[in-house]
Design a protein around this motif. Structure first.
Motif, PDB file in Angstrom:
ATOM      1  N   ASP A   1      41.190  50.359  39.694  1.00  0.00           N
ATOM      2  CA  ASP A   1      41.429  51.158  38.487  1.00  0.00           C
ATOM      3  C   ASP A   1      42.578  50.586  37.663  1.00  0.00           C
ATOM      4  OD1 ASP A   1      39.334  52.842  39.143  1.00  0.00           O
ATOM      5  OD2 ASP A   1      40.628  54.385  40.032  1.00  0.00           O
ATOM      6  N   TYR A   2      43.583  50.077  38.327  1.00  0.00           N
ATOM      7  CA  TYR A   2      44.707  49.480  37.610  1.00  0.00           C
ATOM      8  C   TYR A   2      44.268  48.203  36.882  1.00  0.00           C
ATOM      9  CZ  TYR A   2      49.445  47.963  36.590  1.00  0.00           C
ATOM     10  OH  TYR A   2      50.585  47.578  35.940  1.00  0.00           O
ATOM     11  N   TYR A   3      43.409  47.419  37.506  1.00  0.00           N
ATOM     12  CA  TYR A   3      42.923  46.186  36.862  1.00  0.00           C
ATOM     13  C   TYR A   3      42.276  46.483  35.515  1.00  0.00           C
ATOM     14  CZ  TYR A   3      43.444  43.994  41.470  1.00  0.00           C
ATOM     15  OH  TYR A   3      43.924  43.518  42.657  1.00  0.00           O
ATOM     16  N   PHE A   4      41.564  47.577  35.429  1.00  0.00           N
ATOM     17  CA  PHE A   4      40.904  47.903  34.166  1.00  0.00           C
ATOM     18  C   PHE A   4      41.911  48.141  33.044  1.00  0.00           C
ATOM     19  CE2 PHE A   4      37.422  49.610  37.080  1.00  0.00           C
ATOM     20  CZ  PHE A   4      36.733  48.403  37.053  1.00  0.00           C
ATOM     21  N   THR A   5      43.136  48.526  33.383  1.00  0.00           N
ATOM     22  CA  THR A   5      44.167  48.716  32.352  1.00  0.00           C
ATOM     23  C   THR A   5      44.789  47.391  31.918  1.00  0.00           C
ATOM     24  OG1 THR A   5      46.100  48.997  33.822  1.00  0.00           O
ATOM     25  CG2 THR A   5      44.725  50.964  33.383  1.00  0.00           C
ATOM     26  N   LYS A   6      44.540  46.325  32.670  1.00  0.00           N
ATOM     27  CA  LYS A   6      45.146  45.012  32.394  1.00  0.00           C
ATOM     28  C   LYS A   6      44.155  43.981  31.865  1.00  0.00           C
ATOM     29  CE  LYS A   6      49.157  46.318  33.576  1.00  0.00           C
ATOM     30  NZ  LYS A   6      50.143  46.505  32.506  1.00  0.00           N
ATOM     31  N   GLN A   7      42.888  44.345  31.860  1.00  0.00           N
ATOM     32  CA  GLN A   7      41.837  43.420  31.466  1.00  0.00           C
ATOM     33  C   GLN A   7      41.967  43.020  29.991  1.00  0.00           C
ATOM     34  OE1 GLN A   7      37.843  43.129  33.490  1.00  0.00           O
ATOM     35  NE2 GLN A   7      37.566  44.790  32.065  1.00  0.00           N
ATOM     36  N   LEU A   8      41.758  41.741  29.708  1.00  0.00           N
ATOM     37  CA  LEU A   8      41.827  41.206  28.353  1.00  0.00           C
ATOM     38  C   LEU A   8      40.422  40.846  27.865  1.00  0.00           C
ATOM     39  CD1 LEU A   8      44.967  38.929  28.802  1.00  0.00           C
ATOM     40  CD2 LEU A   8      44.858  41.281  27.930  1.00  0.00           C
ATOM     41  N   LYS A   9      40.318  40.370  26.647  1.00  0.00           N
ATOM     42  CA  LYS A   9      39.022  40.075  26.040  1.00  0.00           C
ATOM     43  C   LYS A   9      38.143  39.181  26.910  1.00  0.00           C
ATOM     44  CE  LYS A   9      36.845  38.234  21.896  1.00  0.00           C
ATOM     45  NZ  LYS A   9      37.040  37.682  20.544  1.00  0.00           N
ATOM     46  N   TYR A  10      38.730  38.138  27.515  1.00  0.00           N
ATOM     47  CA  TYR A  10      37.945  37.182  28.295  1.00  0.00           C
ATOM     48  C   TYR A  10      38.190  37.265  29.799  1.00  0.00           C
ATOM     49  CZ  TYR A  10      36.670  35.057  23.840  1.00  0.00           C
ATOM     50  OH  TYR A  10      36.186  34.825  22.581  1.00  0.00           O
ATOM     51  N   GLY A  11      38.815  38.324  30.251  1.00  0.00           N
ATOM     52  CA  GLY A  11      38.948  38.477  31.689  1.00  0.00           C
ATOM     53  C   GLY A  11      40.273  39.055  32.121  1.00  0.00           C
ATOM     54  N   LEU A  12      40.338  39.370  33.396  1.00  0.00           N
ATOM     55  CA  LEU A  12      41.533  39.919  34.014  1.00  0.00           C
ATOM     56  C   LEU A  12      42.506  38.787  34.339  1.00  0.00           C
ATOM     57  CD1 LEU A  12      42.918  42.418  35.345  1.00  0.00           C
ATOM     58  CD2 LEU A  12      41.708  41.778  37.448  1.00  0.00           C
ATOM     59  N   PRO A  13      43.734  38.838  33.831  1.00  0.00           N
ATOM     60  CA  PRO A  13      44.710  37.797  34.192  1.00  0.00           C
ATOM     61  C   PRO A  13      44.921  37.754  35.709  1.00  0.00           C
ATOM     62  CG  PRO A  13      45.515  39.104  32.353  1.00  0.00           C
ATOM     63  CD  PRO A  13      44.285  39.798  32.882  1.00  0.00           C
ATOM     64  N   LEU A  14      45.378  36.601  36.181  1.00  0.00           N
ATOM     65  CA  LEU A  14      45.656  36.482  37.618  1.00  0.00           C
ATOM     66  C   LEU A  14      46.742  37.445  38.055  1.00  0.00           C
ATOM     67  CD1 LEU A  14      45.581  32.639  38.217  1.00  0.00           C
ATOM     68  CD2 LEU A  14      44.035  34.351  39.149  1.00  0.00           C
ATOM     69  N   ASP A  15      47.759  37.588  37.213  1.00  0.00           N
ATOM     70  CA  ASP A  15      48.867  38.464  37.568  1.00  0.00           C
ATOM     71  C   ASP A  15      49.706  38.749  36.333  1.00  0.00           C
ATOM     72  OD1 ASP A  15      50.861  36.310  37.298  1.00  0.00           O
ATOM     73  OD2 ASP A  15      50.195  35.612  39.259  1.00  0.00           O
TER      74      ASP A  15
END
Length: 169
Positions: A117-131
């Protein structure tokens, strides 16, 4: 020998390179610790397969104990840290994929759910950053991360930006 090495240093890794070698070394990396925990759980499975039930129980018990410590050390207000000593950071915990793929069932499902669920708040246009250190990512790690919950909706949601990247760039 590898299990003994991980038992000695795997819980709280030294200042070492991780899978993301291009980001440089980092001590206390929570993702590397999770990888060691999964490796010890897997070694316990191997001991069981070779008929050594006592060793299987010992390694499984060690891995389970480390999971409890990991959750306490890595937790940071609704997600889990990049490194144990770095509050306010986060990272893809793609190494948790082995817990799921190997059927280890070491990490609690609520930990995986909260992290996803936290990853969905960090996702960008072309993907989830590594960190939390930069905006770049790796498609292979996104695909591994997308498998963590086993939920098709989570997979689709996490992979959609990667598909957008492939189609638009």
């Amino acid at each position: 020998q590898w299990a003994d090495y991980l038992k000695a240093v795997g819980w709280d890794p030294d200042n070492q390179l991780c899978t993301d070698d291009f980001t440089g070394p980092m001590p206390h990396n929570a993702n590397l610790s999770a990888k060691a925990i999964c490796a010890l759980g897997a070694f316990g499975q191997l001991c069981d397969l070779r008929g050594d039930a006592d060793a299987a129980r010992r390694w499984h018990k060690l891995a389970m104990g480390w999971v409890d410590q990991w959750v306490d050390a890595a937790y940071d207000r609704g997600h889990y840290r990049l490194a144990f000593d770095q509050p306010g950071t986060w990272s893809q915990k793609y190494n948790l994929v082995w817990d799921r793929f190997l059927g280890l069932e070491l990490f609690p499902k609520n930990v995986i759910r909260e992290e996803m669920d936290y990853y969905f708040t960090k996702q960008l246009k072309y993907g989830l950053p590594l960190d939390s250190r930069a905006t770049f990512t790796k498609l292979d790690w996104i695909f591994w991360t997308a498998c963590l919950t086993g939920d098709r909706a989570d997979q689709d949601r996490l992979l959609q930006p990667a598909f957008r990247f492939v189609n638009e760039t």
